[in-house]
Design an enzyme around this catalytic site. Sequence first.
Site, PDB file in Angstrom:
ATOM      1  N   HIS A 200       0.846  -1.185   0.000  1.00 14.56           N
ATOM      2  CA  HIS A 200      -0.043   0.113  -0.052  1.00 14.56           C
ATOM      3  C   HIS A 200       0.971   1.364   0.087  1.00 14.56           C
ATOM      4  O   HIS A 200       2.068   1.141  -0.009  1.00 14.56           O
ATOM      5  CB  HIS A 200      -1.113  -0.213   1.249  1.00 14.56           C
ATOM      6  CG  HIS A 200      -0.269  -0.018   2.777  1.00 14.56           C
ATOM      7  ND1 HIS A 200       0.206  -0.970   3.119  1.00 14.56           N
ATOM      8  CD2 HIS A 200      -0.655   0.983   3.354  1.00 14.56           C
ATOM      9  CE1 HIS A 200       0.839  -0.596   4.327  1.00 14.56           C
ATOM     10  NE2 HIS A 200       0.305   0.484   4.585  1.00 14.56           N
TER      11      HIS A 200
ATOM     12  N   HIS B  71       1.112   3.936   1.884  1.00 11.98           N
ATOM     13  CA  HIS B  71       1.593   4.759   3.049  1.00 11.98           C
ATOM     14  C   HIS B  71       2.990   4.865   3.131  1.00 11.98           C
ATOM     15  O   HIS B  71       3.862   4.155   3.024  1.00 11.98           O
ATOM     16  CB  HIS B  71       1.243   4.066   4.291  1.00 11.98           C
ATOM     17  CG  HIS B  71      -0.409   4.391   4.742  1.00 11.98           C
ATOM     18  ND1 HIS B  71      -1.119   3.911   5.687  1.00 11.98           N
ATOM     19  CD2 HIS B  71      -1.173   5.414   4.232  1.00 11.98           C
ATOM     20  CE1 HIS B  71      -2.224   4.113   5.733  1.00 11.98           C
ATOM     21  NE2 HIS B  71      -2.445   5.255   4.786  1.00 11.98           N
TER      22      HIS B  71
ATOM     23  N   ASP C 151       5.351   4.918   5.400  1.00 11.81           N
ATOM     24  CA  ASP C 151       6.318   4.317   6.089  1.00 11.81           C
ATOM     25  C   ASP C 151       6.468   2.927   5.560  1.00 11.81           C
ATOM     26  O   ASP C 151       7.103   2.022   5.769  1.00 11.81           O
ATOM     27  CB  ASP C 151       6.134   4.079   7.562  1.00 11.81           C
ATOM     28  CG  ASP C 151       4.539   3.412   7.703  1.00 11.81           C
ATOM     29  OD1 ASP C 151       3.566   3.822   6.902  1.00 11.81           O
ATOM     30  OD2 ASP C 151       4.123   2.649   8.842  1.00 11.81           O
ATOM     31  N   HIS C 152       5.791   2.722   4.276  1.00 10.63           N
ATOM     32  CA  HIS C 152       5.859   1.496   3.592  1.00 10.63           C
ATOM     33  C   HIS C 152       6.611   1.425   2.183  1.00 10.63           C
ATOM     34  O   HIS C 152       7.052   0.691   1.563  1.00 10.63           O
ATOM     35  CB  HIS C 152       4.674   0.729   3.408  1.00 10.63           C
ATOM     36  CG  HIS C 152       4.209   0.190   4.491  1.00 10.63           C
ATOM     37  ND1 HIS C 152       4.156  -1.123   4.889  1.00 10.63           N
ATOM     38  CD2 HIS C 152       3.418   0.636   5.653  1.00 10.63           C
ATOM     39  CE1 HIS C 152       3.691  -1.518   6.113  1.00 10.63           C
ATOM     40  NE2 HIS C 152       3.143  -0.278   6.632  1.00 10.63           N
TER      41      HIS C 152
ATOM     42  N   HIS D 216      -7.504  -0.667   5.843  1.00 12.99           N
ATOM     43  CA  HIS D 216      -6.515   0.157   6.516  1.00 12.99           C
ATOM     44  C   HIS D 216      -6.322   1.292   5.164  1.00 12.99           C
ATOM     45  O   HIS D 216      -6.273   2.331   5.574  1.00 12.99           O
ATOM     46  CB  HIS D 216      -5.200  -0.555   6.399  1.00 12.99           C
ATOM     47  CG  HIS D 216      -4.118   0.313   6.897  1.00 12.99           C
ATOM     48  ND1 HIS D 216      -4.200   0.899   8.272  1.00 12.99           N
ATOM     49  CD2 HIS D 216      -2.792   0.480   6.410  1.00 12.99           C
ATOM     50  CE1 HIS D 216      -3.059   1.521   8.545  1.00 12.99           C
ATOM     51  NE2 HIS D 216      -2.355   1.425   7.100  1.00 12.99           N
TER      52      HIS D 216
ATOM     53  N   ASP E 165      -0.502  -3.944   6.452  1.00 16.66           N
ATOM     54  CA  ASP E 165      -1.132  -3.356   7.504  1.00 16.66           C
ATOM     55  C   ASP E 165      -2.720  -3.783   7.491  1.00 16.66           C
ATOM     56  O   ASP E 165      -3.614  -2.898   7.772  1.00 16.66           O
ATOM     57  CB  ASP E 165      -1.166  -1.860   7.677  1.00 16.66           C
ATOM     58  CG  ASP E 165       0.355  -1.409   7.992  1.00 16.66           C
ATOM     59  OD1 ASP E 165       0.984  -2.332   8.082  1.00 16.66           O
ATOM     60  OD2 ASP E 165       0.579  -0.262   8.085  1.00 16.66           O
TER      61      ASP E 165
ATOM     62  N   HIS F 207       4.536  -4.482  10.956  1.00 17.60           N
ATOM     63  CA  HIS F 207       4.913  -3.624  12.057  1.00 17.60           C
ATOM     64  C   HIS F 207       5.268  -4.445  13.211  1.00 17.60           C
ATOM     65  O   HIS F 207       4.337  -5.537  13.449  1.00 17.60           O
ATOM     66  CB  HIS F 207       3.691  -2.691  12.688  1.00 17.60           C
ATOM     67  CG  HIS F 207       3.668  -1.425  11.527  1.00 17.60           C
ATOM     68  ND1 HIS F 207       4.555  -0.390  11.623  1.00 17.60           N
ATOM     69  CD2 HIS F 207       2.990  -1.355  10.547  1.00 17.60           C
ATOM     70  CE1 HIS F 207       4.391   0.458  10.852  1.00 17.60           C
ATOM     71  NE2 HIS F 207       3.060  -0.024   9.876  1.00 17.60           N
TER      72      HIS F 207
END
Length: 256
Positions: free
Chosen positions: A56, A58, A60-61, A115, A134, A172
């Site tokens: 995805h 985001h 932080d990915h 998410h 996530d 995570h």
Amino acid sequence: MAFDLVTIPCLSDNYAFLVHDPDTGDTALVDVPEAAPIAAELERRGWTLTHILLTHHHHDHVEGFDALKRDWPEAVVIGAAADAHRLPPLDLKVKEGETITVGIEWIGVIDVPGHTVGHIAYHFPESGYAFTGDSLMALGCGRLFEGSAAQMFDSLSKLAALAPDTLICSGHEYTAANARFALTIEPGNPALQQRAKEIEATRAEGRFTVPSKLQLELDTNPFLRGHVAEVQSSVGLTGADPAEVFAAVRKAKDNF
């Protein structure tokens, strides 16, 4: 024979994953939170990065994508067609029901909105790995930033239907906090009690709690247990539809 799997800690609590076919030398990376630790692991093992699979959009990915792609410009970048407009540039845009190949193994694409609305998971059936980002997480599930509770429930139901010995490779290290919440929902679950103790010991030793077996999630993860009487009772929904119970558990976690 299962592909080699390497879990790489990134940023403060993210994970990336390398999946390597020793027969062909193909190596896939799932998500790119941070370039440096991934590059170091590739160099240490002498592996050539051939594929980048994105779950995805985001930050932080994908934060390390540009730096890593400069080092491995030939790596094929794969992500959701529905999210191509907000992912890094994709070489292959995929959707549920399609398959891709890494080395000698076919990989299934599973739509798992909730998410985010464009979130996908990657299932390596022969190796027994599912990279869930996530969506389904160790003792948890992702917060509903874009999708609905109904969407996430359907997504988790798809993942829950995989083979019980599937390794769930999520994005995570949230498991200790998730365990504390889970015990408020199903305190009478002996498997959960035991898992919580093991998580505490694992983290005290600095070891990872990810990946986890799907069967363990089915036995302990409150977001997969809306059919269980104690979970229903904890959110005041005895006898309710599991989808409704899931929504209440997700809301309780948001306020935990």
